[in-house]
Enzyme design. Sequence first.
Site, PDB file in Angstrom:
ATOM      1  N   HIS A   1      -7.673  -5.659  -0.277  1.00  0.00           N
ATOM      2  CA  HIS A   1      -6.442  -4.984   0.125  1.00  0.00           C
ATOM      3  C   HIS A   1      -5.985  -5.499   1.484  1.00  0.00           C
ATOM      4  CE1 HIS A   1      -3.654  -1.648  -0.374  1.00  0.00           C
ATOM      5  NE2 HIS A   1      -3.933  -1.172   0.832  1.00  0.00           N
TER       6      HIS A   1
ATOM      7  N   SER B   1       0.839  -1.191   0.000  1.00  0.00           N
ATOM      8  CA  SER B   1       0.000   0.000   0.000  1.00  0.00           C
ATOM      9  C   SER B   1       0.883   1.253   0.000  1.00  0.00           C
ATOM     10  CB  SER B   1      -0.954  -0.044   1.191  1.00  0.00           C
ATOM     11  OG  SER B   1      -1.992   0.906   1.051  1.00  0.00           O
TER      12      SER B   1
ATOM     13  N   GLU C   1      -9.063  -5.135  -4.354  1.00  0.00           N
ATOM     14  CA  GLU C   1      -8.443  -4.299  -3.334  1.00  0.00           C
ATOM     15  C   GLU C   1      -9.449  -3.491  -2.508  1.00  0.00           C
ATOM     16  OE1 GLU C   1      -5.151  -3.965  -2.760  1.00  0.00           O
ATOM     17  OE2 GLU C   1      -4.108  -4.665  -4.558  1.00  0.00           O
TER      18      GLU C   1
END
Length: 506
Positions: A423, A200, A327
Amino acid sequence: MKYILGSALIVASSLSFAGSPVPVVDTEAGKVQGYRTGEGISVYKGIPYAANPFTPERRFQNPQPVQPWSGIKATVSDSPVPQPGRSQAQRLVGHAGDLTLNIWRPGNAEGKLPVMVWIPGGAWIREDATESVYDGSVFAEKGVVVVTVNYRVGVDGFMHFARRPDNRGIADQIAALKWVQRNIANFGGDPGRVTLFGQSAGAGSVAIHLGNPATRGLYQRAIMQSPPVQWVSPSDATRITRQFANNLGLPADPEAMARVPFEALVQNVLRVGEQIKDASQWGRLSLGGTAFLPVADGKIIVKSPMEDLAMNDSNRVPVIVGSTDSESRLYLVPGGALKKITDEDVKTVTDELGLPEGAQQVYAKNSISAESPGDVYAQIMSDYTFRMPALNIARLLSRHQDTWFYNFSWRSPAYNGHLGAAHFVDVPFTFGTIHTKEAENFVGVNPPQALSASMNDAWVAFARYGNPGWAHYSDNENRMMVFDTNSQMGTLTDPQIATLWDKFRY
């Protein structure tokens, strides 16, 4: 200030932690003492790599050298910088103090072992390098020295001020990488075999470092898990700073911000994050999901992260890059937002992103899950924020350096099976921490151990040999590793969707 590096002395102390002998290691600023786990892994938590940046003279400045200490510093406890926690309560975690990093190494570390330096994510407004999912023990058991880095986030790390350096959080990471080069040999690591990896915002940081010639030689390999490449111009960053200051009734200057208690700063970071979701006022900034992003300062980021990657030929190191299949479900499923999204919401986001006419229909037909407008919206936002940046990075870098691409496709059973391959779900598998309590929120109970082993083994092989063990990526073949219950090679499965983003520029 210059320091003379001490000799590579690793000695056993007569002291102990949890009943185990505690190793003592020399660093450039003084001796540190960690503890040894039941599996024989030596752990050092909270080693200072830069001086306390929260003092009046250092506030909102680039990192400065840590002050040497005498005696032996106990490095056995967590020490993140002040920030909101991961929980819904958003309680403040961390405290003002030196910038620190954590190290895991095999208990019998001898010779020059490969090193992996982890940059944690958190939307540029939170990060905690000592979260249980980032425990480096499994890597260390396989002969790797792992370093996880705490750095400044939010106001202290990324707020734009006219008379202060931008991207201070990125500068912290660079200081940590330089510390690793000077000190990691004392922990049994090889400074010439460092793999920089992150997820990320941490992966976005890795992309920024790859585009910055000043980081040349600080690492020899790189891994980006779900990299965003979002950034802001100085003018947009100034707007956000003014909004932030207006909320507090203060002038938009560093002196005023320095007088605000950390708790109030953190709460206002979250408030501004909600305020900028108004697309009519903030345009594409409303889709960033965070109040603070790296700034194109002409120094660390010259033009944009993606353009800098294209221009910089200094850091042509082997690279792994990839993303999860879905995600954005992490942000839409837990709070129930996915079920509230309408077709009009989907149209609004496709228009804001400037996607071609008919994009909504293409997504509805080709997405992994398209049972509702929320599912389609989640896939569009997944692609905008993470999946297309990862694919574009692979396409760009594969032209002149060894590049491997992957998709993480295992669907988590969390939240009654609705979370899916969201995610962060891949991170506990990467570290082999799938059975921690923190990981359970993302992977559920009884996640596949074989999947964790395959990911962790691939990352170890890459750190050790510069090759994860599957075929390189190229635009001609679009080959990638698909990590799932049964991981195997695959090809790009949604070329029609990828085509929608051909003219999009980050």
